[in-house]
Design an enzyme around this catalytic site. Structure first.
Site, PDB file in Angstrom:
ATOM      1  N   TYR A  61     -65.875 -37.069 -15.890  1.00 48.82           N
ATOM      2  CA  TYR A  61     -65.654 -36.659 -14.504  1.00 48.82           C
ATOM      3  C   TYR A  61     -65.302 -35.182 -14.482  1.00 48.82           C
ATOM      4  O   TYR A  61     -64.428 -34.735 -15.237  1.00 48.82           O
ATOM      5  CB  TYR A  61     -64.504 -37.486 -13.901  1.00 48.82           C
ATOM      6  CG  TYR A  61     -64.146 -37.120 -12.475  1.00 48.82           C
ATOM      7  CD1 TYR A  61     -65.021 -37.383 -11.427  1.00 48.82           C
ATOM      8  CD2 TYR A  61     -62.916 -36.524 -12.176  1.00 48.82           C
ATOM      9  CE1 TYR A  61     -64.684 -37.055 -10.118  1.00 48.82           C
ATOM     10  CE2 TYR A  61     -62.570 -36.202 -10.865  1.00 48.82           C
ATOM     11  CZ  TYR A  61     -63.459 -36.471  -9.848  1.00 48.82           C
ATOM     12  OH  TYR A  61     -63.125 -36.154  -8.545  1.00 48.82           O
ATOM     13  N   ASP A  80     -64.645 -28.974 -20.432  1.00 44.43           N
ATOM     14  CA  ASP A  80     -63.795 -29.275 -19.276  1.00 44.43           C
ATOM     15  C   ASP A  80     -62.461 -29.754 -19.836  1.00 44.43           C
ATOM     16  O   ASP A  80     -62.304 -30.898 -20.247  1.00 44.43           O
ATOM     17  CB  ASP A  80     -64.455 -30.347 -18.404  1.00 44.43           C
ATOM     18  CG  ASP A  80     -63.561 -30.749 -17.232  1.00 44.43           C
ATOM     19  OD1 ASP A  80     -62.385 -30.327 -17.207  1.00 44.43           O
ATOM     20  OD2 ASP A  80     -64.041 -31.502 -16.364  1.00 44.43           O
ATOM     21  N   LYS A 106     -54.600 -29.324 -13.727  1.00 46.93           N
ATOM     22  CA  LYS A 106     -53.449 -30.194 -14.025  1.00 46.93           C
ATOM     23  C   LYS A 106     -52.256 -29.432 -14.608  1.00 46.93           C
ATOM     24  O   LYS A 106     -51.497 -28.832 -13.861  1.00 46.93           O
ATOM     25  CB  LYS A 106     -53.900 -31.341 -14.927  1.00 46.93           C
ATOM     26  CG  LYS A 106     -54.996 -32.198 -14.231  1.00 46.93           C
ATOM     27  CD  LYS A 106     -55.268 -33.487 -14.931  1.00 46.93           C
ATOM     28  CE  LYS A 106     -56.488 -34.209 -14.398  1.00 46.93           C
ATOM     29  NZ  LYS A 106     -56.264 -35.134 -13.328  1.00 46.93           N
TER      30      LYS A 106
HETATM   31  N1  PLP Z   1     -62.188 -32.473 -14.718  1.00 42.66           N
HETATM   32  C1  PLP Z   1     -61.481 -33.450 -15.307  1.00 42.66           C
HETATM   33  C2  PLP Z   1     -61.658 -33.720 -16.762  1.00 42.66           C
HETATM   34  C3  PLP Z   1     -60.592 -34.214 -14.553  1.00 42.66           C
HETATM   35  O1  PLP Z   1     -59.899 -35.187 -15.133  1.00 42.66           O
HETATM   36  C4  PLP Z   1     -60.445 -33.921 -13.174  1.00 42.66           C
HETATM   37  C5  PLP Z   1     -59.531 -34.719 -12.338  1.00 42.66           C
HETATM   38  O2  PLP Z   1     -59.035 -35.737 -12.694  1.00 42.66           O
HETATM   39  C6  PLP Z   1     -61.204 -32.895 -12.619  1.00 42.66           C
HETATM   40  C7  PLP Z   1     -62.059 -32.190 -13.416  1.00 42.66           C
HETATM   41  C8  PLP Z   1     -61.060 -32.548 -11.168  1.00 42.66           C
HETATM   42  O3  PLP Z   1     -59.813 -31.965 -10.972  1.00 42.66           O
HETATM   43  P1  PLP Z   1     -59.100 -32.012  -9.512  1.00 42.66           P
HETATM   44  O4  PLP Z   1     -58.768 -33.425  -9.245  1.00 42.66           O
HETATM   45  O5  PLP Z   1     -57.919 -31.109  -9.688  1.00 42.66           O
HETATM   46  O6  PLP Z   1     -60.089 -31.457  -8.546  1.00 42.66           O
END
Ligand code: PLP
Length: 429
Positions: A144, A239, A267
């Protein structure tokens, strides 16, 4: 455990907020039932509206690595708030956070702050496309990367829990350049490059998957991605929104000893307030406006409160013992698996630093496809743990988080509860 008061709160919320929540996975749709409404949090614990205390392994989905409401972070935010909440002009604090990030993650030579992980990943893809002058990119099923249109293909997290990996509202033409294949599938990704290599701008991955449960990359998979990207002039994007400063001080790239071209963060770098970031090679980042032609902006980007919470968090993490954090994850996961063994319930588990995951499965889980084969026992396990005051992620497809505030006795008590729950489940079978 949700009480009748929580049912009422949830009904009230559902009347006015779609599904009663502001992010889908919070709704407990992955496990059934009514979500617990949280009133406050401190250290390793959260409390619901009835003042019931839970040992928390969600940690606000990752940011709370120091534990909730760390006194130094709270004091720094309170102090800075007196000087104004937002200016929309440069502050020295932003530069300090950017510098701190580059110290802890040396592959990042230049960094842009945004307000969420979604924004960070979306912008990184735009930048990779601009830099390579190509449109296609590869993502892996179960990973994700936020909810930008072109990512909502085979996505994990809430999209997986709800069974809507391809969301309505996303025109087919918006995802036509998104190529997907299974995580750890060396053959499939090699084939994608054989077919489309000259059109592939980038490969983006969660280096340790956290949005399909916790899944570790194989060495062969990582080596293949590195060489495919290198040989095809495609960019490798890690990511690290979840893994950054979580699996180790320098993130997954430190553990795996890989220097991605670009990295996305979120985060932990906001310490509980909204901060995301993307950064990497200077020659690539120099394309960003106003230095270069690639546009990206944000009214609240670099917000002084959020940046202060993030900066203080990273400064504390610089001297924190990640070994201790990993030891707690290990003890927790070993304890769960041992309990499963004792009661004839096969389990798989893994962890890295303060991130862990387990599956009710009899074979190792190496991909989202494997994860989907795990037993639905998770739902029962989740609710029985919650009843006993242990708050795990309300989905079988989410990693769990241990913080620096969790103690040996928190972890022992959680393992003891897991024993009790698994015994109960095995007797009911
Ligand atoms: N990338 C990863 C690996 C994530 O776990 C998340 C959210 O859980 C995101 C991107 C998206 O981040 P946000 O929820 O701050 O938009």
């Amino acid at each position: 455990m949700a009480t009748s008061a929580d049912h009422q709160r949830f009904e009230r919320a559902q009347k006015i907020i779609p599904g009663g929540v502001n992010s889908p996975v919070r709704s407990f749709s992955g496990v059934g039932g009514t979500p617990v409404f949280i009133k406050k949090a401190s250290g390793a614990y959260v409390w619901d509206n009835q003042n019931k205390k839970y040992t928390d392994y969600v940690g606000s989905w990752g940011p709370a690595i120091l534990g909730h409401a760390h006194p130094d972070v709270i004091a720094a935010v309170k102090n800075i708030a007196d000087d104004g909440l937002s200016f929309g002009a440069p502050t020295e604090l932003e530069t300090s956070l950017a510098e701190q990030i580059t110290i802890m993650m040396p592959s990042i030579e230049m960094v842009r702050l945004v307000s969420s992980g979604t924004e960070a990943c979306m912008s990184a893809i735009r930048l990779a496309r601009a830099f390579t002058k190509r449109d296609k990119f590869i993502k892996f099923s179960g990973c994700y990367h936020g909810h930008a249109d072109f990512f909502l293909v085979q996505a994990g997290s809430g999209a997986a829990t709800l069974g809507i990996p391809n969301s309505p509202g996303v025109p087919a033409s918006f995802t036509q350049h998104t190529l997907t294949c299974g995580f750890n599938d060396v053959k499939a990704v090699t084939e994608l490059f054989r077919k489309h290599g000259k059109d592939i701008a980038s490969v983006i991955l969660e280096p340790f998957v956290g949005n399909a449960g916790f899944i570790r990359p194989s060495d062969e998979f990582l080596q293949t991605l590195q060489s495919l990207c290198k040989n095809n002039d495609s960019l490798l994007i890690f990511d690290e929104v979840m893994t950054g400063f979580r699996v180790a001080r320098g993130g997954a790239q430190e553990v795996l000893n890989i220097k991605p071209d670009l990295t996305t963060l979120g985060k932990v770098i906001g310490g509980g307030l909204p901060v995301g970031a993307y950064g990497g090679r200077k020659d690539i980042m120099s394309l960003m406006a106003p230095l270069g032609p690639v546009y990206q902006a944000g009214t609240l980007s670099g917000n002084p409160l959020a940046v202060t919470a993030g900066l203080k968090t990273l400064q504390i993490l610089e001297s924190a013992s990640y070994e201790k954090l990993a030891e707690h994850s290990r003890k927790l996961m070993d304890g769960f698996v041992q309990a499963g063994k004792q009661y004839g319930i096969p389990m798989q588990s893994d962890f890295c630093g303060g991130m862990f995951g387990f599956f009710f499965a009899d074979k190792p889980v190496r991909s989202f496809e494997d994860a989907k084969l795990a037993s639905p026992i998770f739902k029962d396990f989740f609710h029985k743990m919650l009843e006993r005051g242990f708050y795990l992620a309300p989905s079988a497809y989410e990693a769990g988080f241990v913080s620096f505030a969790h103690t040996d006795s928190d972890v022992s008590a959680t393992v003891a509860a897991a024993h009790e729950v698994l015994r109960e489940i095995s007797h009911a079978k």
